[in-house]
Scaffold this motif. Structure first.
Motif, PDB file in Angstrom:
ATOM      1  N   ILE A  10      23.346  67.247  77.738  1.00  0.00           N
ATOM      2  CA  ILE A  10      22.047  67.401  77.064  1.00  0.00           C
ATOM      3  C   ILE A  10      21.551  68.846  77.195  1.00  0.00           C
ATOM      4  O   ILE A  10      21.095  69.450  76.220  1.00  0.00           O
ATOM      5  N   LEU A  11      21.655  69.411  78.393  1.00  0.00           N
ATOM      6  CA  LEU A  11      21.227  70.796  78.593  1.00  0.00           C
ATOM      7  C   LEU A  11      22.058  71.763  77.753  1.00  0.00           C
ATOM      8  O   LEU A  11      21.532  72.723  77.187  1.00  0.00           O
ATOM      9  N   THR A  12      23.357  71.506  77.667  1.00  0.00           N
ATOM     10  CA  THR A  12      24.225  72.375  76.875  1.00  0.00           C
ATOM     11  C   THR A  12      23.851  72.318  75.400  1.00  0.00           C
ATOM     12  O   THR A  12      23.772  73.364  74.731  1.00  0.00           O
ATOM     13  N   VAL A  13      23.593  71.132  74.889  1.00  0.00           N
ATOM     14  CA  VAL A  13      23.220  70.990  73.477  1.00  0.00           C
ATOM     15  C   VAL A  13      21.880  71.675  73.204  1.00  0.00           C
ATOM     16  O   VAL A  13      21.721  72.368  72.192  1.00  0.00           O
ATOM     17  N   GLY A  15      20.654  74.169  74.847  1.00  0.00           N
ATOM     18  CA  GLY A  15      20.924  75.602  74.913  1.00  0.00           C
ATOM     19  C   GLY A  15      21.564  76.134  73.645  1.00  0.00           C
ATOM     20  O   GLY A  15      21.203  77.204  73.148  1.00  0.00           O
ATOM     21  N   ILE A  16      22.515  75.384  73.079  1.00  0.00           N
ATOM     22  CA  ILE A  16      23.169  75.794  71.834  1.00  0.00           C
ATOM     23  C   ILE A  16      22.159  75.831  70.689  1.00  0.00           C
ATOM     24  O   ILE A  16      22.135  76.777  69.897  1.00  0.00           O
ATOM     25  N   ILE A  17      21.312  74.816  70.616  1.00  0.00           N
ATOM     26  CA  ILE A  17      20.299  74.775  69.554  1.00  0.00           C
ATOM     27  C   ILE A  17      19.345  75.966  69.694  1.00  0.00           C
ATOM     28  O   ILE A  17      19.005  76.621  68.710  1.00  0.00           O
ATOM     29  N   GLY A  18      18.938  76.268  70.914  1.00  0.00           N
ATOM     30  CA  GLY A  18      18.050  77.404  71.134  1.00  0.00           C
ATOM     31  C   GLY A  18      18.697  78.732  70.780  1.00  0.00           C
ATOM     32  O   GLY A  18      18.068  79.612  70.196  1.00  0.00           O
ATOM     33  N   LEU A  19      19.972  78.885  71.115  1.00  0.00           N
ATOM     34  CA  LEU A  19      20.672  80.122  70.775  1.00  0.00           C
ATOM     35  C   LEU A  19      20.853  80.264  69.266  1.00  0.00           C
ATOM     36  O   LEU A  19      20.713  81.367  68.714  1.00  0.00           O
ATOM     37  N   LEU A  20      21.146  79.148  68.592  1.00  0.00           N
ATOM     38  CA  LEU A  20      21.265  79.200  67.135  1.00  0.00           C
ATOM     39  C   LEU A  20      19.918  79.538  66.486  1.00  0.00           C
ATOM     40  O   LEU A  20      19.859  80.324  65.531  1.00  0.00           O
ATOM     41  N   TYR A  21      18.852  78.958  66.996  1.00  0.00           N
ATOM     42  CA  TYR A  21      17.513  79.262  66.488  1.00  0.00           C
ATOM     43  C   TYR A  21      17.182  80.742  66.675  1.00  0.00           C
ATOM     44  O   TYR A  21      16.692  81.401  65.757  1.00  0.00           O
ATOM     45  N   ILE A  42      15.673  81.465  77.877  1.00  0.00           N
ATOM     46  CA  ILE A  42      15.617  80.053  78.275  1.00  0.00           C
ATOM     47  C   ILE A  42      16.843  79.302  77.755  1.00  0.00           C
ATOM     48  O   ILE A  42      17.420  78.471  78.459  1.00  0.00           O
ATOM     49  N   SER A  43      17.272  79.609  76.549  1.00  0.00           N
ATOM     50  CA  SER A  43      18.449  78.957  75.980  1.00  0.00           C
ATOM     51  C   SER A  43      19.707  79.309  76.760  1.00  0.00           C
ATOM     52  O   SER A  43      20.563  78.447  76.993  1.00  0.00           O
ATOM     53  N   ILE A  44      19.831  80.561  77.158  1.00  0.00           N
ATOM     54  CA  ILE A  44      20.983  80.963  77.963  1.00  0.00           C
ATOM     55  C   ILE A  44      20.987  80.246  79.308  1.00  0.00           C
ATOM     56  O   ILE A  44      22.036  79.800  79.786  1.00  0.00           O
ATOM     57  N   ILE A  45      19.810  80.097  79.914  1.00  0.00           N
ATOM     58  CA  ILE A  45      19.709  79.384  81.188  1.00  0.00           C
ATOM     59  C   ILE A  45      20.113  77.928  81.010  1.00  0.00           C
ATOM     60  O   ILE A  45      20.889  77.384  81.811  1.00  0.00           O
ATOM     61  N   PHE A  46      19.598  77.262  79.973  1.00  0.00           N
ATOM     62  CA  PHE A  46      19.961  75.867  79.722  1.00  0.00           C
ATOM     63  C   PHE A  46      21.450  75.723  79.467  1.00  0.00           C
ATOM     64  O   PHE A  46      22.106  74.828  80.004  1.00  0.00           O
ATOM     65  N   PHE A  47      21.999  76.610  78.648  1.00  0.00           N
ATOM     66  CA  PHE A  47      23.410  76.530  78.299  1.00  0.00           C
ATOM     67  C   PHE A  47      24.289  76.717  79.534  1.00  0.00           C
ATOM     68  O   PHE A  47      25.203  75.925  79.784  1.00  0.00           O
ATOM     69  N   SER A  52      27.805  74.491  83.781  1.00  0.00           N
ATOM     70  CA  SER A  52      28.174  74.409  85.198  1.00  0.00           C
ATOM     71  C   SER A  52      28.064  72.979  85.725  1.00  0.00           C
ATOM     72  O   SER A  52      28.865  72.566  86.566  1.00  0.00           O
ATOM     73  N   LEU A  53      27.091  72.212  85.241  1.00  0.00           N
ATOM     74  CA  LEU A  53      27.002  70.808  85.651  1.00  0.00           C
ATOM     75  C   LEU A  53      28.203  70.008  85.169  1.00  0.00           C
ATOM     76  O   LEU A  53      28.758  69.194  85.891  1.00  0.00           O
ATOM     77  N   ILE A  54      28.611  70.254  83.939  1.00  0.00           N
ATOM     78  CA  ILE A  54      29.771  69.550  83.391  1.00  0.00           C
ATOM     79  C   ILE A  54      31.029  69.938  84.148  1.00  0.00           C
ATOM     80  O   ILE A  54      31.859  69.100  84.493  1.00  0.00           O
TER      81      ILE A  54
END
Length: 61
Positions: A10-13, A15-21, A42-47, A52-54
């Motif tokens: 969920i965090l990765t997704v 992050g990807i959405i934030g980076l695309l935005y 914030i998107s880089i942090i989430f991504f 790393s969690l995965i």
């Protein structure tokens, strides 16, 4: 599926959405610099946290 892996996905997704935005707003010159920098960071942090969690979560049956 492990709860940590699900949360990491969920965090990765997010992050990807934030980076695309952020990238789309930079290309269109639509957002202010401060907003784009904050959303990008914030998107880089989430991504990175999601990846790393995965990566660090072991599969247990």
């Amino acid at each position: 599926m492990n709860l940590k892996r699900t949360f990491g996905t969920i965090l990765t997704v997010i992050g990807i959405i934030g980076l695309l935005y952020t990238g789309a707003q930079i290309i269109q010159h639509a957002g202010t610099a401060t907003t784009l920098i904050v959303v990008g960071i914030i998107s880089i942090i989430f991504f990175s946290t999601g990846i790393s969690l995965i990566r660090n979560t072991k599969d247990e049956a």
